[in-house]
Write a protein that holds these residues in place. Structure first.
Motif, PDB file in Angstrom:
ATOM      1  N   SER A  66       0.875  -1.172   0.000  1.00  0.00           N
ATOM      2  CA  SER A  66       0.000   0.000   0.000  1.00  0.00           C
ATOM      3  C   SER A  66       0.912   1.222   0.000  1.00  0.00           C
ATOM      4  O   SER A  66       2.078   1.133   0.402  1.00  0.00           O
ATOM      5  N   PRO A  67       0.414   2.363  -0.462  1.00  0.00           N
ATOM      6  CA  PRO A  67       1.260   3.565  -0.474  1.00  0.00           C
ATOM      7  C   PRO A  67       1.805   3.911   0.914  1.00  0.00           C
ATOM      8  O   PRO A  67       2.894   4.490   1.015  1.00  0.00           O
ATOM      9  N   ASN A  68       1.085   3.549   1.943  1.00  0.00           N
ATOM     10  CA  ASN A  68       1.530   3.900   3.290  1.00  0.00           C
ATOM     11  C   ASN A  68       2.736   3.080   3.761  1.00  0.00           C
ATOM     12  O   ASN A  68       3.469   3.518   4.641  1.00  0.00           O
ATOM     13  N   ASN A  69       2.913   1.881   3.194  1.00  0.00           N
ATOM     14  CA  ASN A  69       4.023   1.042   3.672  1.00  0.00           C
ATOM     15  C   ASN A  69       5.072   0.806   2.587  1.00  0.00           C
ATOM     16  O   ASN A  69       5.830  -0.151   2.647  1.00  0.00           O
ATOM     17  N   ALA A  70       5.111   1.689   1.580  1.00  0.00           N
ATOM     18  CA  ALA A  70       6.020   1.489   0.450  1.00  0.00           C
ATOM     19  C   ALA A  70       7.478   1.469   0.891  1.00  0.00           C
ATOM     20  O   ALA A  70       8.267   0.642   0.431  1.00  0.00           O
ATOM     21  N   THR A  71       7.857   2.361   1.791  1.00  0.00           N
ATOM     22  CA  THR A  71       9.254   2.421   2.231  1.00  0.00           C
ATOM     23  C   THR A  71       9.638   1.151   2.976  1.00  0.00           C
ATOM     24  O   THR A  71      10.704   0.574   2.735  1.00  0.00           O
ATOM     25  N   ALA A  72       8.756   0.698   3.873  1.00  0.00           N
ATOM     26  CA  ALA A  72       9.041  -0.525   4.621  1.00  0.00           C
ATOM     27  C   ALA A  72       9.078  -1.732   3.700  1.00  0.00           C
ATOM     28  O   ALA A  72       9.906  -2.640   3.870  1.00  0.00           O
ATOM     29  N   ARG A  73       8.207  -1.748   2.706  1.00  0.00           N
ATOM     30  CA  ARG A  73       8.181  -2.877   1.768  1.00  0.00           C
ATOM     31  C   ARG A  73       9.481  -2.963   0.976  1.00  0.00           C
ATOM     32  O   ARG A  73      10.048  -4.055   0.786  1.00  0.00           O
ATOM     33  N   ALA A  74       9.960  -1.828   0.490  1.00  0.00           N
ATOM     34  CA  ALA A  74      11.213  -1.831  -0.261  1.00  0.00           C
ATOM     35  C   ALA A  74      12.363  -2.322   0.599  1.00  0.00           C
ATOM     36  O   ALA A  74      13.239  -3.065   0.134  1.00  0.00           O
ATOM     37  N   ARG A  75      12.353  -1.937   1.854  1.00  0.00           N
ATOM     38  CA  ARG A  75      13.415  -2.382   2.770  1.00  0.00           C
ATOM     39  C   ARG A  75      13.348  -3.892   2.999  1.00  0.00           C
ATOM     40  O   ARG A  75      14.380  -4.572   3.015  1.00  0.00           O
ATOM     41  N   GLU A  76      12.151  -4.434   3.129  1.00  0.00           N
ATOM     42  CA  GLU A  76      12.001  -5.870   3.352  1.00  0.00           C
ATOM     43  C   GLU A  76      12.304  -6.667   2.081  1.00  0.00           C
ATOM     44  O   GLU A  76      12.858  -7.768   2.144  1.00  0.00           O
ATOM     45  N   LEU A  77      11.956  -6.117   0.909  1.00  0.00           N
ATOM     46  CA  LEU A  77      12.257  -6.804  -0.341  1.00  0.00           C
ATOM     47  C   LEU A  77      13.766  -6.926  -0.570  1.00  0.00           C
ATOM     48  O   LEU A  77      14.225  -7.849  -1.250  1.00  0.00           O
ATOM     49  N   ALA A  78      14.526  -6.014  -0.009  1.00  0.00           N
ATOM     50  CA  ALA A  78      15.972  -6.036  -0.204  1.00  0.00           C
ATOM     51  C   ALA A  78      16.605  -7.320   0.316  1.00  0.00           C
ATOM     52  O   ALA A  78      17.708  -7.679  -0.107  1.00  0.00           O
ATOM     53  N   ALA A  79      15.928  -8.024   1.212  1.00  0.00           N
ATOM     54  CA  ALA A  79      16.472  -9.272   1.746  1.00  0.00           C
ATOM     55  C   ALA A  79      16.309 -10.426   0.775  1.00  0.00           C
ATOM     56  O   ALA A  79      16.877 -11.504   0.999  1.00  0.00           O
ATOM     57  N   PHE A  80      15.572 -10.207  -0.342  1.00  0.00           N
ATOM     58  CA  PHE A  80      15.274 -11.307  -1.261  1.00  0.00           C
ATOM     59  C   PHE A  80      15.822 -11.099  -2.671  1.00  0.00           C
ATOM     60  O   PHE A  80      15.915 -12.066  -3.425  1.00  0.00           O
ATOM     61  N   ILE A  81      16.147  -9.880  -3.054  1.00  0.00           N
ATOM     62  CA  ILE A  81      16.538  -9.617  -4.436  1.00  0.00           C
ATOM     63  C   ILE A  81      17.976  -9.114  -4.482  1.00  0.00           C
ATOM     64  O   ILE A  81      18.449  -8.469  -3.546  1.00  0.00           O
ATOM     65  N   PRO A  82      18.694  -9.398  -5.578  1.00  0.00           N
ATOM     66  CA  PRO A  82      20.092  -8.974  -5.688  1.00  0.00           C
ATOM     67  C   PRO A  82      20.238  -7.457  -5.627  1.00  0.00           C
ATOM     68  O   PRO A  82      19.313  -6.706  -5.962  1.00  0.00           O
ATOM     69  N   ALA A  83      21.423  -7.004  -5.229  1.00  0.00           N
ATOM     70  CA  ALA A  83      21.661  -5.571  -5.028  1.00  0.00           C
ATOM     71  C   ALA A  83      21.476  -4.775  -6.316  1.00  0.00           C
ATOM     72  O   ALA A  83      20.916  -3.665  -6.291  1.00  0.00           O
ATOM     73  N   ASN A  84      21.921  -5.321  -7.453  1.00  0.00           N
ATOM     74  CA  ASN A  84      21.789  -4.566  -8.701  1.00  0.00           C
ATOM     75  C   ASN A  84      20.335  -4.400  -9.117  1.00  0.00           C
ATOM     76  O   ASN A  84      19.957  -3.417  -9.743  1.00  0.00           O
ATOM     77  N   VAL A  85      19.484  -5.354  -8.742  1.00  0.00           N
ATOM     78  CA  VAL A  85      18.061  -5.263  -9.078  1.00  0.00           C
ATOM     79  C   VAL A  85      17.357  -4.274  -8.164  1.00  0.00           C
ATOM     80  O   VAL A  85      16.580  -3.422  -8.625  1.00  0.00           O
ATOM     81  N   ARG A  86      17.610  -4.368  -6.857  1.00  0.00           N
ATOM     82  CA  ARG A  86      16.904  -3.463  -5.943  1.00  0.00           C
ATOM     83  C   ARG A  86      17.345  -2.017  -6.127  1.00  0.00           C
ATOM     84  O   ARG A  86      16.599  -1.094  -5.778  1.00  0.00           O
ATOM     85  N   ALA A  87      18.529  -1.796  -6.693  1.00  0.00           N
ATOM     86  CA  ALA A  87      18.944  -0.425  -6.967  1.00  0.00           C
ATOM     87  C   ALA A  87      18.101   0.195  -8.071  1.00  0.00           C
ATOM     88  O   ALA A  87      17.833   1.401  -8.060  1.00  0.00           O
ATOM     89  N   LEU A  88      17.676  -0.635  -9.023  1.00  0.00           N
ATOM     90  CA  LEU A  88      16.854  -0.146 -10.135  1.00  0.00           C
ATOM     91  C   LEU A  88      15.368  -0.250  -9.850  1.00  0.00           C
ATOM     92  O   LEU A  88      14.591   0.602 -10.288  1.00  0.00           O
ATOM     93  N   GLN A  89      14.948  -1.318  -9.142  1.00  0.00           N
ATOM     94  CA  GLN A  89      13.520  -1.547  -8.876  1.00  0.00           C
ATOM     95  C   GLN A  89      13.320  -1.876  -7.397  1.00  0.00           C
ATOM     96  O   GLN A  89      13.117  -3.039  -7.038  1.00  0.00           O
ATOM     97  N   PRO A  90      13.382  -0.893  -6.542  1.00  0.00           N
ATOM     98  CA  PRO A  90      13.232  -1.186  -5.102  1.00  0.00           C
ATOM     99  C   PRO A  90      11.871  -1.778  -4.745  1.00  0.00           C
ATOM    100  O   PRO A  90      11.744  -2.490  -3.749  1.00  0.00           O
ATOM    101  N   GLN A  91      10.834  -1.506  -5.577  1.00  0.00           N
ATOM    102  CA  GLN A  91       9.506  -2.064  -5.307  1.00  0.00           C
ATOM    103  C   GLN A  91       9.243  -3.318  -6.140  1.00  0.00           C
ATOM    104  O   GLN A  91       8.146  -3.875  -6.096  1.00  0.00           O
ATOM    105  N   PHE A  92      10.232  -3.755  -6.916  1.00  0.00           N
ATOM    106  CA  PHE A  92      10.183  -5.020  -7.652  1.00  0.00           C
ATOM    107  C   PHE A  92       8.951  -5.122  -8.538  1.00  0.00           C
ATOM    108  O   PHE A  92       8.210  -6.106  -8.498  1.00  0.00           O
ATOM    109  N   GLY A  93       8.710  -4.087  -9.346  1.00  0.00           N
ATOM    110  CA  GLY A  93       7.640  -4.122 -10.327  1.00  0.00           C
ATOM    111  C   GLY A  93       6.368  -3.401  -9.930  1.00  0.00           C
ATOM    112  O   GLY A  93       5.528  -3.132 -10.792  1.00  0.00           O
ATOM    113  N   TRP A  94       6.195  -3.078  -8.657  1.00  0.00           N
ATOM    114  CA  TRP A  94       4.990  -2.350  -8.227  1.00  0.00           C
ATOM    115  C   TRP A  94       5.170  -0.871  -8.515  1.00  0.00           C
ATOM    116  O   TRP A  94       6.224  -0.290  -8.214  1.00  0.00           O
TER     117      TRP A  94
END
Length: 282
Positions: A66-94
């Motif tokens: 949700s827009p309210n938890n976007a920052t927290a979501r990006a931080r949690e997604l970082a534990a699952f996706i490679p660094a080069n991907v999260r640098a370009l797509q921190p929300q992983f397609g959302w």
């Protein structure tokens, strides 16, 4: 001849001792085409249990936004996706709009495509709807990552099981069982083993439900014709949470029950199990 025989014995003995000392083994027997059999090396395989658990943990983050938890979501997604991907797509397609809420999820299958790559299929309920996604993973040693954006897949379709021909019913046995089975299901619901044992055939072992539900009524009984032992189908209305008022919630449950007719016209239960009879055939 005697000299030749002794020479042969000495040669055979020498070869045997040499094989033992040098740890030699005879060559494998050739196959029918004359080629020696070569063992196929077995390499490492994709870590399916780890991948399944990892995909479920990823789904907890990916399928909630949700827009309210976007920052927290990006931080949690970082534990699952490679660094080069999260640098370009921190929300992983959302794209940051709308909301999604995960209600439940299960692993539906794992398609291991190599020792390092696999797609884990997750069946989930989000926003009240059933969805299926394929999560691509890459694994190396104990390391693992979501290697690409998940693919949305078609959910399993609902099929209609074939209708079995109705067996000829036995009205007399059905009437007798209709009067005897309510007491059995009352004991089955309560889980009182001493009471339950009074309804069981010799040698039978049936555990009760421990008071999780209480008996409401029998909705239907199907009793085919046969001998002293019958496999019948019974639909029971269970009252939930021990509530016995008129407005108490009820759920119907269907069982296959093996019963035995003992002398005197009394039926005893040998086994009870979940039924596979299609709904509407009882």
């Amino acid at each position: 001849m005697r000299i030749v025989l002794w020479a042969a014995i000495l040669i055979i003995g020498y070869r045997g001792i040499s094989a033992i000392v040098l740890n030699e083994t005879p060559s494998s027997t050739s196959s029918g085409n004359g080629a020696a059999a070569t063992p196929v090396p077995s390499g490492p395989s994709f870590p399916v249990p780890l991948g399944s658990a990892y995909a479920l943990q990823f789904g907890q983050v990916y399928l909630n936004f949700s827009p309210n938890n976007a920052t927290a979501r990006a931080r949690e997604l970082a534990a699952f996706i490679p660094a080069n991907v999260r640098a370009l797509q921190p929300q992983f397609g959302w794209n940051g709009a709308g909301t999604m809420q995960l209600e439940s999820e299960q692993v539906a299958g794992v398609d291991a495509r190599s020792a390092h790559t696999a797609v884990v299929t997750i069946l989930a309920t989000v926003n009240g709807s059933l969805i299926e996604i394929g999560v691509p993973l890459y694994a190396s040693g104990r390391g693992i990552a979501v290697s690409g954006e998940p693919a949305w897949l078609p959910t399993p379709s609902v099929v209609s099981p074939p209708n079995s021909p109705a067996a000829a019913s036995d009205p007399a046995a059905q009437s007798a069982l209709a009067s005897q089975l309510p007491a059995f299901f009352q004991a089955y619901a309560s889980g009182d083993q001493a009471t339950l044992n009074r309804f069981l055939a010799p040698g039978a072992s049936v555990g009760g439900l421990g008071g999780a539900v209480s008996f409401g009524s029998i909705a239907s009984i199907t009793v085919p014709r046969g001998g002293a032992t019958r496999d019948i189908t019974v639909t029971v209305n269970w009252v939930l949470y021990g509530q016995v008022s008129q407005a108490a919630p009820q759920l119907a449950a269907t069982y296959d029950v093996s019963v035995i007719d003992q002398p005197g016209g009394r039926w005893y239960v040998r086994e009870i199990r979940a039924s596979t009879q299609p709904m509407g055939t009882q």
